[in-house]
Design an enzyme around this catalytic site. Structure first.
Site, PDB file in Angstrom:
ATOM      1  N   GLY A 104       9.927  -1.985  47.054  1.00 20.67           N
ATOM      2  CA  GLY A 104       9.469  -2.478  48.342  1.00 20.67           C
ATOM      3  C   GLY A 104       7.959  -2.611  48.364  1.00 20.67           C
ATOM      4  O   GLY A 104       7.278  -2.123  47.467  1.00 20.67           O
ATOM      5  N   PRO A 106       3.893  -2.303  49.216  1.00 17.69           N
ATOM      6  CA  PRO A 106       3.041  -1.121  49.227  1.00 17.69           C
ATOM      7  C   PRO A 106       2.954  -0.499  50.621  1.00 17.69           C
ATOM      8  O   PRO A 106       3.057  -1.209  51.622  1.00 17.69           O
ATOM      9  CB  PRO A 106       1.663  -1.655  48.818  1.00 17.69           C
ATOM     10  CG  PRO A 106       1.812  -3.072  48.468  1.00 17.69           C
ATOM     11  CD  PRO A 106       3.179  -3.525  48.831  1.00 17.69           C
ATOM     12  N   THR A 108       4.938   1.485  52.303  1.00 20.74           N
ATOM     13  CA  THR A 108       6.121   1.588  53.152  1.00 20.74           C
ATOM     14  C   THR A 108       6.733   2.989  53.098  1.00 20.74           C
ATOM     15  O   THR A 108       7.696   3.260  53.796  1.00 20.74           O
ATOM     16  CB  THR A 108       7.182   0.555  52.759  1.00 20.74           C
ATOM     17  OG1 THR A 108       7.309   0.548  51.338  1.00 20.74           O
ATOM     18  CG2 THR A 108       6.783  -0.825  53.236  1.00 20.74           C
ATOM     19  N   GLY A 109       6.184   3.851  52.255  1.00 25.85           N
ATOM     20  CA  GLY A 109       6.667   5.237  52.237  1.00 25.85           C
ATOM     21  C   GLY A 109       7.443   5.629  50.987  1.00 25.85           C
ATOM     22  O   GLY A 109       8.154   6.629  51.000  1.00 25.85           O
ATOM     23  N   THR A 111       6.321   6.761  48.036  1.00 30.04           N
ATOM     24  CA  THR A 111       5.852   8.042  47.510  1.00 30.04           C
ATOM     25  C   THR A 111       6.301   9.185  48.418  1.00 30.04           C
ATOM     26  O   THR A 111       6.773  10.220  47.949  1.00 30.04           O
ATOM     27  CB  THR A 111       4.318   8.039  47.387  1.00 30.04           C
ATOM     28  OG1 THR A 111       3.944   6.914  46.589  1.00 30.04           O
ATOM     29  CG2 THR A 111       3.812   9.300  46.731  1.00 30.04           C
ATOM     30  N   HIS A 331      15.486 -21.117  63.935  1.00 31.11           N
ATOM     31  CA  HIS A 331      16.218 -21.435  62.713  1.00 31.11           C
ATOM     32  C   HIS A 331      17.402 -20.480  62.508  1.00 31.11           C
ATOM     33  O   HIS A 331      18.544 -20.901  62.321  1.00 31.11           O
ATOM     34  CB  HIS A 331      15.231 -21.356  61.541  1.00 31.11           C
ATOM     35  CG  HIS A 331      15.824 -21.618  60.200  1.00 31.11           C
ATOM     36  ND1 HIS A 331      15.616 -22.798  59.522  1.00 31.11           N
ATOM     37  CD2 HIS A 331      16.604 -20.856  59.399  1.00 31.11           C
ATOM     38  CE1 HIS A 331      16.252 -22.742  58.358  1.00 31.11           C
ATOM     39  NE2 HIS A 331      16.855 -21.582  58.262  1.00 31.11           N
ATOM     40  N   GLU A 332      17.114 -19.194  62.587  1.00 33.77           N
ATOM     41  CA  GLU A 332      18.177 -18.210  62.355  1.00 33.77           C
ATOM     42  C   GLU A 332      19.225 -18.267  63.458  1.00 33.77           C
ATOM     43  O   GLU A 332      20.412 -18.079  63.199  1.00 33.77           O
ATOM     44  CB  GLU A 332      17.590 -16.795  62.245  1.00 33.77           C
ATOM     45  CG  GLU A 332      16.519 -16.599  61.171  1.00 33.77           C
ATOM     46  CD  GLU A 332      16.981 -16.966  59.767  1.00 33.77           C
ATOM     47  OE1 GLU A 332      18.194 -16.907  59.504  1.00 33.77           O
ATOM     48  OE2 GLU A 332      16.116 -17.345  58.937  1.00 33.77           O
ATOM     49  N   HIS A 335      21.718 -20.961  62.618  1.00 36.46           N
ATOM     50  CA  HIS A 335      22.727 -20.467  61.666  1.00 36.46           C
ATOM     51  C   HIS A 335      23.781 -19.636  62.395  1.00 36.46           C
ATOM     52  O   HIS A 335      24.980 -19.800  62.200  1.00 36.46           O
ATOM     53  CB  HIS A 335      22.078 -19.544  60.622  1.00 36.46           C
ATOM     54  CG  HIS A 335      21.261 -20.241  59.574  1.00 36.46           C
ATOM     55  ND1 HIS A 335      21.700 -21.358  58.893  1.00 36.46           N
ATOM     56  CD2 HIS A 335      20.047 -19.938  59.053  1.00 36.46           C
ATOM     57  CE1 HIS A 335      20.770 -21.709  58.009  1.00 36.46           C
ATOM     58  NE2 HIS A 335      19.750 -20.882  58.094  1.00 36.46           N
TER      59      HIS A 335
HETATM   60  P1  ADP Z   1       4.093   3.585  49.072  1.00 37.03           P
HETATM   61  O1  ADP Z   1       4.356   4.653  48.049  1.00 37.03           O
HETATM   62  O2  ADP Z   1       5.320   2.860  49.495  1.00 37.03           O
HETATM   63  O3  ADP Z   1       2.994   2.653  48.692  1.00 37.03           O
HETATM   64  P2  ADP Z   1       3.181   5.839  50.546  1.00 37.03           P
HETATM   65  O4  ADP Z   1       4.392   6.694  50.630  1.00 37.03           O
HETATM   66  O5  ADP Z   1       2.183   6.177  49.497  1.00 37.03           O
HETATM   67  O6  ADP Z   1       3.600   4.318  50.392  1.00 37.03           O
HETATM   68  O7  ADP Z   1       2.481   5.813  51.986  1.00 37.03           O
HETATM   69  C1  ADP Z   1       1.100   5.929  52.152  1.00 37.03           C
HETATM   70  C2  ADP Z   1       0.802   6.545  53.507  1.00 37.03           C
HETATM   71  O8  ADP Z   1       1.196   5.659  54.560  1.00 37.03           O
HETATM   72  C3  ADP Z   1       1.575   7.803  53.764  1.00 37.03           C
HETATM   73  O9  ADP Z   1       0.862   8.908  53.333  1.00 37.03           O
HETATM   74  C4  ADP Z   1       1.770   7.809  55.275  1.00 37.03           C
HETATM   75  O10 ADP Z   1       0.638   8.310  55.923  1.00 37.03           O
HETATM   76  C5  ADP Z   1       1.866   6.360  55.604  1.00 37.03           C
HETATM   77  N1  ADP Z   1       3.262   5.882  55.646  1.00 37.03           N
HETATM   78  C6  ADP Z   1       3.801   4.935  54.842  1.00 37.03           C
HETATM   79  N2  ADP Z   1       5.085   4.718  55.141  1.00 37.03           N
HETATM   80  C7  ADP Z   1       5.386   5.544  56.168  1.00 37.03           C
HETATM   81  C8  ADP Z   1       6.576   5.795  56.919  1.00 37.03           C
HETATM   82  N3  ADP Z   1       7.709   5.108  56.677  1.00 37.03           N
HETATM   83  N4  ADP Z   1       6.519   6.714  57.899  1.00 37.03           N
HETATM   84  C9  ADP Z   1       5.388   7.391  58.148  1.00 37.03           C
HETATM   85  N5  ADP Z   1       4.237   7.202  57.476  1.00 37.03           N
HETATM   86  C10 ADP Z   1       4.215   6.290  56.496  1.00 37.03           C
HETATM   87 ZN    ZN Z   2      18.065 -20.818  56.760  1.00 32.48          ZN
HETATM   88 MG    MG Z   3       2.760   5.097  46.744  1.00 23.54          MG
END
Ligand code: ADP
Ligand code: ZN
Ligand code: MG
Length: 490
Positions: A104, A106, A108-109, A111, A331-332, A335
């Site tokens: 996914g 960058p 998005t959580g 790590t 559009h959606e 559909h």
């Molecule tokens: P990724 O590994 O997908 O690039 P990270 O997990 O490193 O993203 O997220 C970096 C920071 O962004 C986290 O430390 C947090 O503060 C915030 N963060 C990212 N995604 C979320 C989430 N789904 N819920 C809460 N905080 C988030």
């Molecule tokens: Zn379409």
């Molecule tokens: Mg990360």
């Protein structure tokens, strides 16, 4: 190979210089130092230590700290339950899950999820990033991989834990398609070593080892990594939708004093396309603004100002305009309306949400797995595919490139219709049809459906616009919500 060549060349140079009456003392010293350095890097793996910690790190993270990722958390914890129940798994002879790939965009959580997974399974957490394995010197990367796995096992034993998670961030850096990403052999050796380590994981190891990797470019990965027994689970970690963003902003304002006027729901609406990391930085910026004004609490306007700031600071590229989003919604909805008319109850979701390269999608229940399709079913599928573009034309007066993919699929179905002898030509060999005739008959099959869709949507323009507006403001309608809207308007 390079080494021998280098030594040979160096020796030749020294002899040449000595013969020419040059003072070679310092040169020999240099050669010895270089040799020692090489030994250190090569044999000692550059004395590299990886971060290893218990239960996801000094600052433990749990799944409840990760907002707006309910689906990913569910999938991930299902896989992790396998590990928690390893005794049963062993008993039943089930192949253990060795690798989970989080994919996914960058921030998005991913790590966070990996760390939370370590907490959830009471595991040692050993992490490294793909770029840490990339070295100029052949063999160093492979050695680091070996060391990472080894230290995960050792640390787990030291802490008397039965689980260890090895987390590899940015795995695309080392796991790109072999022989394709660079001409550098180093990557291949490193990747091979990772495969060797994963293949070496056994059910009856003293420490249960799980590898979690993260990437935003799953398409770049070497297919060998995705084979069964390696990363055989993939969990998509998407950008959050509106409700998800609200959840995340709430999480990141938990510890912040907010003024009465703060409307987090409104902020969630205004932050389409923001990742969790963007939202975290948004909450932080808002607090900083309040601090600059020597205020005790953060007001709504601080958040509003910070939205702009985060946008500027992060160059959130390809952030769609309101008009584009409206077009996607229309559009959606097109559909969805045709899908519902052909098969009542078939629409399961309708969204404007950034996902991959698309800005929205509509989902329908798949027809039960079929071996045969009737002409009517094929024609219905065609009408659903064409309805996106037709809806844009009817509601907004023009079409867009958003339908290209729909048309490709539609042409495929039209071809099937011709091939199956369902077209005006009757039974024909498509291969032997002259190009222009084939082209004509396919266009006519498409045209008939297009006209049908136009008629259907033109008489329901009001409904189309109403539903699209609702999709736009809600970002997501479930199948039930969609059908309730149709009922209301009937
Ligand atoms: P990724 O590994 O997908 O690039 P990270 O997990 O490193 O993203 O997220 C970096 C920071 O962004 C986290 O430390 C947090 O503060 C915030 N963060 C990212 N995604 C979320 C989430 N789904 N819920 C809460 N905080 C988030
Ligand atoms: Zn379409
Ligand atoms: Mg990360």
């Amino acid at each position: 190979m390079h080494k021998e060549l280098g030594i040979g060349f160096g020796a030749a140079l020294i002899i040449f210089l000595a013969v020419s009456g040059y003072n070679i003392g310092p040169l020999i010293l240099l050669a010895v130092v270089a040799g020692a350095l090489y030994y250190l890097m090569r044999v000692k793996g550059l004395v590299k230590n990886f971060a290893v910690s218990e239960g996801g790190g000094g600052n433990p993270i749990s799944f409840t700290d990760v907002g707006g990722q309910a689906a990913a958390i569910k999938e991930l914890s299902e896989a992790l339950d396998f590990i928690k129940n390893y005794r049963f798994i062993r008993h039943l002879g089930i192949r253990p899950i060795k690798g989970i790939l989080l994919t996914g965009p960058p921030g998005t959580g991913k790590t966070m999820l990996a760390r939370a997974a370590a907490g959830y399974t009471d595991a040692i957490f050993a992490s490294a990033s793909g770029s840490e394995f990339v070295e100029m010197y052949a063999g160093v990367g492979a050695q680091r991989v070996r060391k990472l796995f080894q230290s995960a096992r050792e640390e787990a034993q030291k802490a008397t834990k039965s689980n260890a998670i090895v987390f590899i961030d940015e795995i695309d850096v080392l796991g790109g398609r072999r022989g394709k990403v660079t001409n550098h052999l180093e990557y291949d050796q490193t990747l091979n070593q990772l495969l060797v380590e994963m293949d070496g994981i056994k059910v009856d190891d003293a420490v249960n080892l799980l590898v979690i990797a993260a990437t935003n470019r799953a398409d770049l990965l070497d297919p060998a990594l995705l084979r069964p027994g390696r990363f055989d689970r993939q969990v998509r970690v998407e950008l959050p939708d509106r409700d998800g963003r609200l959840e995340i902003i709430r999480l990141h304002t938990r510890n912040k004093p907010l003024a009465k006027d703060v409307d987090l729901a409104a902020i969630a609406r205004e932050t389409f396309g923001f990742s969790g990391a963007h939202l975290e930085s948004l909450a932080n910026e808002a607090a900083i603004l309040a601090m600059r004004e020597h205020l005790e609490v953060i007001s709504h306007r601080h958040f509003v100002e910070s939205v702009e700031k985060v946008l500027l600071g992060n160059r959130l590229d390809r952030r769609p305009t309101q008009e584009e989003l409206q077009r996607v919604a229309v559009h959606e909805t097109g559909h969805a309306l045709l899908s519902e008319s052909a098969r009542p109850g078939s629409v399961t979701a309708l969204t404007v949400t950034p996902r991959g390269n698309a800005l929205g999608y509509f989902r329908q229940k798949t027809e039960d797995d079929k071996y045969l399709y009737t002409q009517e079913q094929l024609e219905n599928q065609l009408s659903v595919l064409l309805a996106g573009a037709v809806a844009e034309e009817i509601a907004l007066g023009s079409r867009s490139t958003g339908a290209t993919n729909d048309f490709d699929q539609a042409v495929g179905i039209a071809e099937t219709i011709v091939r199956a002898g369902m077209s005006e030509l009757g039974v024909v060999s498509v291969e032997e049809l002259p190009d222009d005739i084939r082209h004509q008959v396919i266009s006519r099959v498409l045209k008939v459906q297009e006209e049908r869709v136009k008629e259907y949507l033109a008489t329901r323009r009001g409904l189309l616009v109403r539903v699209a507006d609702r999709v736009l403001s809600e970002e997501r309608l479930s199948g039930e919500e969609f059908r309730a809207l149709l009922q209301e308007s009937a």
